[in-house]
Every structure is written in C-alpha cells, then in structure tokens.
Scaffold this motif. Sequence first.
Motif, PDB file in Angstrom:
ATOM      1  N   HIS A  26      -3.041  -7.955   1.481  1.00 57.17           N
ATOM      2  CA  HIS A  26      -3.917  -7.829   2.644  1.00 57.17           C
ATOM      3  C   HIS A  26      -3.273  -7.034   3.777  1.00 57.17           C
ATOM      4  CE1 HIS A  26      -7.601  -9.760   1.476  1.00 57.17           C
ATOM      5  NE2 HIS A  26      -6.854 -10.529   0.715  1.00 57.17           N
ATOM      6  N   GLU A  27      -1.983  -7.157   3.952  1.00 54.75           N
ATOM      7  CA  GLU A  27      -1.301  -6.334   4.962  1.00 54.75           C
ATOM      8  C   GLU A  27      -1.423  -4.853   4.614  1.00 54.75           C
ATOM      9  OE1 GLU A  27       2.770  -7.555   5.413  1.00 54.75           O
ATOM     10  OE2 GLU A  27       2.196  -9.641   5.696  1.00 54.75           O
ATOM     11  N   ILE A  28      -1.182  -4.525   3.356  1.00 56.83           N
ATOM     12  CA  ILE A  28      -1.243  -3.123   2.928  1.00 56.83           C
ATOM     13  C   ILE A  28      -2.689  -2.634   2.941  1.00 56.83           C
ATOM     14  CG2 ILE A  28      -0.787  -1.521   1.033  1.00 56.83           C
ATOM     15  CD1 ILE A  28       1.576  -3.359   0.282  1.00 56.83           C
ATOM     16  N   GLU A  29      -3.619  -3.481   2.548  1.00 55.68           N
ATOM     17  CA  GLU A  29      -5.036  -3.091   2.557  1.00 55.68           C
ATOM     18  C   GLU A  29      -5.489  -2.770   3.973  1.00 55.68           C
ATOM     19  OE1 GLU A  29      -9.176  -3.009   2.899  1.00 55.68           O
ATOM     20  OE2 GLU A  29      -8.041  -4.687   3.738  1.00 55.68           O
ATOM     21  N   HIS A  30      -5.042  -3.541   4.944  1.00 52.58           N
ATOM     22  CA  HIS A  30      -5.381  -3.259   6.345  1.00 52.58           C
ATOM     23  C   HIS A  30      -4.780  -1.915   6.783  1.00 52.58           C
ATOM     24  CE1 HIS A  30      -7.435  -6.957   7.230  1.00 52.58           C
ATOM     25  NE2 HIS A  30      -6.413  -7.678   6.812  1.00 52.58           N
ATOM     26  N   GLN A  31      -3.567  -1.644   6.348  1.00 51.23           N
ATOM     27  CA  GLN A  31      -2.932  -0.373   6.690  1.00 51.23           C
ATOM     28  C   GLN A  31      -3.700   0.790   6.070  1.00 51.23           C
ATOM     29  OE1 GLN A  31       1.139   0.119   5.393  1.00 51.23           O
ATOM     30  NE2 GLN A  31       1.473   1.768   6.850  1.00 51.23           N
ATOM     31  N   VAL A  32      -4.083   0.659   4.809  1.00 52.57           N
ATOM     32  CA  VAL A  32      -4.865   1.714   4.142  1.00 52.57           C
ATOM     33  C   VAL A  32      -6.181   1.925   4.883  1.00 52.57           C
ATOM     34  CG1 VAL A  32      -6.159   2.281   2.035  1.00 52.57           C
ATOM     35  CG2 VAL A  32      -3.798   1.460   1.871  1.00 52.57           C
ATOM     36  N   HIS A  33      -6.814   0.858   5.290  1.00 51.63           N
ATOM     37  CA  HIS A  33      -8.074   0.974   6.034  1.00 51.63           C
ATOM     38  C   HIS A  33      -7.857   1.740   7.345  1.00 51.63           C
ATOM     39  CE1 HIS A  33     -12.112  -0.023   7.302  1.00 51.63           C
ATOM     40  NE2 HIS A  33     -11.613  -0.434   8.459  1.00 51.63           N
ATOM     41  N   ARG A  34      -6.779   1.416   8.048  1.00 53.13           N
ATOM     42  CA  ARG A  34      -6.481   2.130   9.301  1.00 53.13           C
ATOM     43  C   ARG A  34      -6.223   3.618   9.037  1.00 53.13           C
ATOM     44  NH1 ARG A  34      -3.318  -2.489  10.025  1.00 53.13           N
ATOM     45  NH2 ARG A  34      -1.417  -1.285   9.689  1.00 53.13           N
ATOM     46  N   ILE A  35      -5.532   3.926   7.944  1.00 56.76           N
ATOM     47  CA  ILE A  35      -5.274   5.323   7.593  1.00 56.76           C
ATOM     48  C   ILE A  35      -6.587   6.023   7.263  1.00 56.76           C
ATOM     49  CG2 ILE A  35      -4.254   6.830   5.826  1.00 56.76           C
ATOM     50  CD1 ILE A  35      -1.904   4.771   5.691  1.00 56.76           C
ATOM     51  N   THR A  67      -9.590   5.367   8.205  1.00 56.60           N
ATOM     52  CA  THR A  67     -10.508   5.503   9.345  1.00 56.60           C
ATOM     53  C   THR A  67      -9.933   6.378  10.458  1.00 56.60           C
ATOM     54  OG1 THR A  67      -9.664   3.471  10.374  1.00 56.60           O
ATOM     55  CG2 THR A  67     -11.619   3.265   8.930  1.00 56.60           C
ATOM     56  N   GLY A  68      -8.677   6.820  10.289  1.00 55.55           N
ATOM     57  CA  GLY A  68      -8.060   7.672  11.288  1.00 55.55           C
ATOM     58  C   GLY A  68      -7.418   6.905  12.438  1.00 55.55           C
ATOM     59  N   GLU A  69      -7.454   5.587  12.364  1.00 55.66           N
ATOM     60  CA  GLU A  69      -6.832   4.758  13.398  1.00 55.66           C
ATOM     61  C   GLU A  69      -5.311   4.879  13.355  1.00 55.66           C
ATOM     62  OE1 GLU A  69      -6.549   0.006  14.310  1.00 55.66           O
ATOM     63  OE2 GLU A  69      -8.367   0.762  13.354  1.00 55.66           O
ATOM     64  N   GLU A  70      -4.779   5.094  12.172  1.00 52.75           N
ATOM     65  CA  GLU A  70      -3.341   5.292  11.988  1.00 52.75           C
ATOM     66  C   GLU A  70      -3.149   6.681  11.369  1.00 52.75           C
ATOM     67  OE1 GLU A  70       0.213   3.367   9.292  1.00 52.75           O
ATOM     68  OE2 GLU A  70      -1.269   2.016  10.154  1.00 52.75           O
ATOM     69  N   ILE A  71      -2.409   7.515  12.032  1.00 46.94           N
ATOM     70  CA  ILE A  71      -2.182   8.887  11.584  1.00 46.94           C
ATOM     71  C   ILE A  71      -0.868   8.947  10.800  1.00 46.94           C
ATOM     72  CG2 ILE A  71      -1.942  11.294  12.297  1.00 46.94           C
ATOM     73  CD1 ILE A  71      -4.682   9.983  12.947  1.00 46.94           C
ATOM     74  N   THR A  72      -0.928   9.499   9.607  1.00 48.07           N
ATOM     75  CA  THR A  72       0.262   9.627   8.766  1.00 48.07           C
ATOM     76  C   THR A  72       0.227  10.977   8.063  1.00 48.07           C
ATOM     77  OG1 THR A  72      -0.774   8.716   6.782  1.00 48.07           O
ATOM     78  CG2 THR A  72       0.266   7.149   8.278  1.00 48.07           C
ATOM     79  N   ILE A  73       1.349  11.329   7.473  1.00 45.93           N
ATOM     80  CA  ILE A  73       1.357  12.520   6.641  1.00 45.93           C
ATOM     81  C   ILE A  73       0.760  12.142   5.291  1.00 45.93           C
ATOM     82  CG2 ILE A  73       3.328  13.567   7.828  1.00 45.93           C
ATOM     83  CD1 ILE A  73       5.088  12.670   5.471  1.00 45.93           C
ATOM     84  N   ASP A  74       0.252  13.130   4.581  1.00 46.96           N
ATOM     85  CA  ASP A  74      -0.431  12.878   3.314  1.00 46.96           C
ATOM     86  C   ASP A  74       0.450  12.165   2.290  1.00 46.96           C
ATOM     87  OD1 ASP A  74      -2.758  13.970   4.266  1.00 46.96           O
ATOM     88  OD2 ASP A  74      -2.433  15.930   3.339  1.00 46.96           O
ATOM     89  N   GLU A  75       1.715  12.539   2.219  1.00 44.70           N
ATOM     90  CA  GLU A  75       2.618  11.918   1.251  1.00 44.70           C
ATOM     91  C   GLU A  75       2.730  10.423   1.497  1.00 44.70           C
ATOM     92  OE1 GLU A  75       6.478  13.691   1.069  1.00 44.70           O
ATOM     93  OE2 GLU A  75       5.685  15.640   0.489  1.00 44.70           O
TER      94      GLU A  75
END
Length: 76
Positions: free
Chosen positions: A35-44, A46-54
């Motif tokens: 669930h922690e990782i799923e929330h992070q993926v959701h943020r990525i 939706t653009g709420e968390e910006i990361t590099i593609d890798e």
Amino acid sequence: MQRHDLLHEFPEYRDKIHELKIGDKHFRELFDTYHEIEHQVHRINTGEEITIDEYAHEVKAKLLRLKDEIYTYLNK
C-alpha cells in the motif's frame, strides 16, 4: 487515475486478506509495503510526485513483484 489497492485487485480474497492482516505478521508487512508503494505509484501517475522515468519504472516494477508475492501467499 484508478487506484490498485489489494482489495480491488483480489476481491475474491477479501476475507483471507483480512484474516492474514490480523494473524500473520509477514503478510501484514507485505500488505503495508504494497500500500505504501501503491500510493507512491498513484502520486507519480497523477503528477503529484515528479520523478525521472527510470525511477518511476523501478517503483512500478517493485509494486508488480510485490503483488505477485502476495498473490502467491494468498494461494498457499
């Protein structure tokens, strides 16, 4: 963007997931980590968390591996 929590991913295992969350420490750790990782993926996604593609790819792959491990655990 759709969420992918375990109860929606595995509705047929709803009762077993609940029982294992309460009675199995290892499963509870898998559940919480998923669930922690799923929330992070959701943020990525939706653009709420910006990361590099890798990094985004690594996080999503980690989520899928964990989902596979949980599915295997549910089928014991």
